[in-house]
Design a protein around this motif. Structure first.
Motif, PDB file in Angstrom:
ATOM      1  N   ALA A 274      -3.005  13.197   9.227  1.00 12.03           N
ATOM      2  CA  ALA A 274      -3.220  11.759   9.075  1.00 12.03           C
ATOM      3  C   ALA A 274      -2.799  11.262   7.703  1.00 12.03           C
ATOM      4  CB  ALA A 274      -4.697  11.443   9.301  1.00 12.03           C
ATOM      5  N   PRO A 275      -2.151  10.110   7.633  1.00 12.36           N
ATOM      6  CA  PRO A 275      -1.870   9.503   6.329  1.00 12.36           C
ATOM      7  C   PRO A 275      -3.176   9.169   5.622  1.00 12.36           C
ATOM      8  CG  PRO A 275      -0.583   8.440   8.066  1.00 12.36           C
ATOM      9  CD  PRO A 275      -1.575   9.318   8.739  1.00 12.36           C
TER      10      PRO A 275
ATOM     11  N   MET B 185      -3.410   0.366  -3.451  1.00 15.03           N
ATOM     12  CA  MET B 185      -3.145  -0.965  -2.949  1.00 15.03           C
ATOM     13  C   MET B 185      -2.784  -1.848  -4.140  1.00 15.03           C
ATOM     14  SD  MET B 185      -4.394  -4.277  -2.494  1.00 15.03           S
ATOM     15  CE  MET B 185      -6.152  -4.195  -2.794  1.00 15.03           C
TER      16      MET B 185
ATOM     17  N   LEU C 289      -0.200  -4.040   9.008  1.00 17.85           N
ATOM     18  CA  LEU C 289       0.489  -3.144   8.083  1.00 17.85           C
ATOM     19  C   LEU C 289       1.817  -2.756   8.706  1.00 17.85           C
ATOM     20  CD1 LEU C 289      -1.831  -0.447   6.486  1.00 17.85           C
ATOM     21  CD2 LEU C 289      -0.932  -2.550   5.499  1.00 17.85           C
TER      22      LEU C 289
ATOM     23  N   TYR D  48       0.624   5.422   0.936  1.00 17.01           N
ATOM     24  CA  TYR D  48      -0.121   6.463   1.616  1.00 17.01           C
ATOM     25  C   TYR D  48       0.582   7.807   1.392  1.00 17.01           C
ATOM     26  CZ  TYR D  48      -3.100   3.407   4.480  1.00 17.01           C
ATOM     27  OH  TYR D  48      -4.043   2.514   4.909  1.00 17.01           O
TER      28      TYR D  48
ATOM     29  N   LEU E  89       0.835  -1.201   0.000  1.00 16.88           N
ATOM     30  CA  LEU E  89       0.000   0.000   0.000  1.00 16.88           C
ATOM     31  C   LEU E  89       0.869   1.250   0.000  1.00 16.88           C
ATOM     32  CD1 LEU E  89      -1.522  -2.344   1.815  1.00 16.88           C
ATOM     33  CD2 LEU E  89      -3.148  -0.499   2.199  1.00 16.88           C
TER      34      LEU E  89
ATOM     35  N   GLY F 126       9.421   6.173   4.908  1.00 13.19           N
ATOM     36  CA  GLY F 126       8.839   7.306   4.211  1.00 13.19           C
ATOM     37  C   GLY F 126       9.832   8.071   3.353  1.00 13.19           C
TER      38      GLY F 126
ATOM     39  N   PHE G 167       5.157  -0.380   7.965  1.00 14.62           N
ATOM     40  CA  PHE G 167       5.494   0.765   7.131  1.00 14.62           C
ATOM     41  C   PHE G 167       6.994   0.923   6.954  1.00 14.62           C
ATOM     42  CE2 PHE G 167       1.549   3.110   6.528  1.00 14.62           C
ATOM     43  CZ  PHE G 167       0.714   2.481   7.431  1.00 14.62           C
ATOM     44  N   GLY G 168       7.358   1.495   5.809  1.00 12.38           N
ATOM     45  CA  GLY G 168       8.715   1.957   5.601  1.00 12.38           C
ATOM     46  C   GLY G 168       8.901   3.311   6.258  1.00 12.38           C
TER      47      GLY G 168
ATOM     48  N   ILE H  89       4.884  13.583   2.876  1.00 15.40           N
ATOM     49  CA  ILE H  89       5.641  12.353   3.115  1.00 15.40           C
ATOM     50  C   ILE H  89       4.852  11.221   2.464  1.00 15.40           C
ATOM     51  CG2 ILE H  89       6.479  10.710   4.821  1.00 15.40           C
ATOM     52  CD1 ILE H  89       6.671  13.053   6.803  1.00 15.40           C
TER      53      ILE H  89
ATOM     54  N   PHE I 160      -4.865   7.123   2.186  1.00 14.04           N
ATOM     55  CA  PHE I 160      -4.619   6.006   1.293  1.00 14.04           C
ATOM     56  C   PHE I 160      -4.527   6.461  -0.159  1.00 14.04           C
ATOM     57  CE2 PHE I 160      -4.854   1.731  -0.179  1.00 14.04           C
ATOM     58  CZ  PHE I 160      -5.713   1.703  -1.271  1.00 14.04           C
TER      59      PHE I 160
ATOM     60  N   GLN J  13       1.032  11.533   3.306  1.00 18.14           N
ATOM     61  CA  GLN J  13       0.831  12.208   4.581  1.00 18.14           C
ATOM     62  C   GLN J  13       1.264  13.657   4.464  1.00 18.14           C
ATOM     63  OE1 GLN J  13       3.169  10.764   7.897  1.00 18.14           O
ATOM     64  NE2 GLN J  13       1.677  11.490   9.379  1.00 18.14           N
TER      65      GLN J  13
ATOM     66  N   LEU K 191       4.420   7.226   2.170  1.00 20.67           N
ATOM     67  CA  LEU K 191       4.709   6.017   2.933  1.00 20.67           C
ATOM     68  C   LEU K 191       4.266   4.793   2.158  1.00 20.67           C
ATOM     69  CD1 LEU K 191       3.164   7.369   6.249  1.00 20.67           C
ATOM     70  CD2 LEU K 191       5.591   6.900   5.939  1.00 20.67           C
TER      71      LEU K 191
END
Lengths: 115, 110
Positions: free
Chosen positions: B42-43, B48, B98, B36, B34, B103, B100-101, B86, B45, B38, B88
């Protein structure tokens, strides 16, 4: 709007004090999550819940506890805050039907500073 | 150990430029990847991806997944200042989590 409210949105506290962050949702979703976000680390999972009184640890759970006594509220508690817990905390929910996609909906975040 | 790595860490471009953001992953029990965006809070979406080689597109943004080489890219064409954010990426595994990396911070200058 996923109907998520986090409180407080900003908090400054001192080392050693307890802190509770609240995540409130209005849509009765089963799955709720707490993440923290720090520069260079993206979002890291602290704890999550898959129902009332059903919670489990994420990858960075040390120093944190959670409670979920009602479907709509997921509380994150720092029993004795430390400066390393200065961060932005995000609550997230997973809506029904999103189990296969993985998509999460995030709250606005709570910025915590521990002096 | 499962991990996801994003590059570059940050990027500064000018309006109209095209950018490519990278996400590589090493995960077990992969289900989806996924993206996202940001901005200040809030991040939100974006995409996907589950299948290799199938591009997802939304306006000037597009993304593709390579499950053989274990990476995904997010392309933004004709960038605008409103693309500053950012970005993500995150993988979704069979444990229904989930991860996350770190970013990529994109700044688009006028």
């Amino acid at each position: 709007d996923a109907g998520i409210t986090q409180s407080p949105r900003h908090k400054v506290t001192e080392t050693g004090t307890p802190v509770t962050l609240r995540c409130h949702q209005t849509e009765n979703h089963r799955y709720m999550y707490w993440y923290r976000q720090d520069p260079g680390h993206g979002l890291r999972l602290i704890h999550y819940s898959y129902g009332v009184k059903d919670t489990d640890k994420g990858e960075v759970s040390d120093g944190y506890s959670v409670s979920r006594s009602k479907t709509e509220d997921f509380l994150l508690t720092l029993e004795s805050a430390t400066s390393s817990q200065t961060s932005v905390y995000f609550c997230a929910i997973r809506k029904p039907g999103q189990e296969t996609t993985g998509e999460l909906f995030f709250g606005e975040g709570s910025r915590l500073t521990v002096l | 150990e499962d991990k996801v790595v994003q590059s570059p860490l940050s990027l500064v471009v000018h309006e109209g430029d095209t950018v490519t953001l990278n996400c590589s992953y090493e995960v077990t029990n992969f289900r989806s990847l996924l993206w996202y965006k940001q901005e200040k809070k809030a991040p939100t979406f974006l995409f996907m991806l589950t299948s290799s080689g199938i591009e997802k597109k939304s306006g000037r943004l597009s993304s593709i997944l390579d499950k053989k080489e274990l990476f995904s890219i997010l392309n933004i064409t004709a960038t605008q200042t409103g693309d500053s954010a950012i970005y993500l990426c995150a993988y979704h595994n069979a444990g229904n989590m989930l991860t996350f990396g770190g970013g990529t911070r994109l700044m688009v200058k006028p």
